[in-house]
Design an enzyme around this catalytic site. Sequence first.
Site, PDB file in Angstrom:
ATOM      1  CG  ASP A   1      69.089   8.563  86.609  1.00 47.85           C
ATOM      2  OD1 ASP A   1      68.033   8.074  86.150  1.00 47.85           O
ATOM      3  OD2 ASP A   1      69.991   9.028  85.893  1.00 47.85           O
TER       4      ASP A   1
ATOM      5  CG  ASP B   1      56.097  13.307  82.672  1.00 48.77           C
ATOM      6  OD1 ASP B   1      56.221  13.605  81.464  1.00 48.77           O
ATOM      7  OD2 ASP B   1      55.554  14.065  83.503  1.00 48.77           O
TER       8      ASP B   1
END
Length: 299
Positions: A147, A168
């Site tokens: 993550d 992003d």
Amino acid sequence: MLSYRHSFHAGNAADVLKHMVFAWCAGYLTKKEKPLLCVDTHAGAGLYKLGGQNREWEGGFGRLKAAASGGRRIPAMAAFYLELAAASEGLYPGSPVIAAKLLRPRDRLVCFELHPADYELLKENLERLKLPGSGKGAPGIESLKADGPASLKSLLPPPSRRGLILVDPSWEEKNEFQTIPAALAEALRRFPQGTYIIWYPLLLMPKDTIKDAPEAEHSETLPETLLKLFPAGNCCIEFHTAPRSSAAFFPHTGTSPRGMYGSGLVVYNPPWTLKAALEEALPFLAEVLGSGDWRLEWK
Ligand code: SAM
């Protein structure tokens, strides 16, 4: 969860603006001697074949390339980006490949990607890439199936105190509207000197869309939330690909079910050269790619 695949969108107008700004910042930051840490928290696959089910690129990268080959004068920022993209053997370079092409062997690139298939592609694409002067492989580059926003803090601050961080997400998960600002707040607490680029979509409110889009409500306040996290030095860039009132988004693909009429970037600690470069590039991009509307706010 993780239904988003960037291969369907690579090279669209939002990608062009994001990649142009990211490349410009990386180019500027690699001019100084000291090593740079570059983190891509949502890396995608790295390289993309354009065509097939992806038609969005025709309204983005495709139009820009056509304008450039038509012999007209291209703003410095667009020319720099086009040169990088042209060096990708017919494939479209995503953010990790753009970074890998600009970084030097003494720099470090850390890319996070959670989608199992895109992670495998990313690893393969980065391994194949040879950094200038590195001889073999790509030392200084790591791809991690983890993550990104949650892991970011563990990398900060970099020993050189120089860093470029691209955040992003697709912003399709509702909880991203909380978890990403929280991760950014922690990253900025540890490393306020870094340059951060955060991408966000401009979405129509649910009442205007053909389909319910609960994330649209959160997206309305997102730029403000992001700017408040670091008021000391930031800029906000927005670019419209369709008039806000229009239902015809991405004219090359038909109507976007998300009701996306453009995209934006918030940059913390932008390089000073970015302002003039954007002032030159944005009117050109608006003419070549967009509906004509753009916004640049600089603090
Ligand atoms: N930055 C890429 C580029 O410009 O070429 C595009 C990235 S795409 C918009 C977002 C990517 O983030 C997707 O490939 C998705 O699988 C991945 N992703 C989603 N949540 C993530 C997370 N928490 N950590 C790392 N990657 C994640």
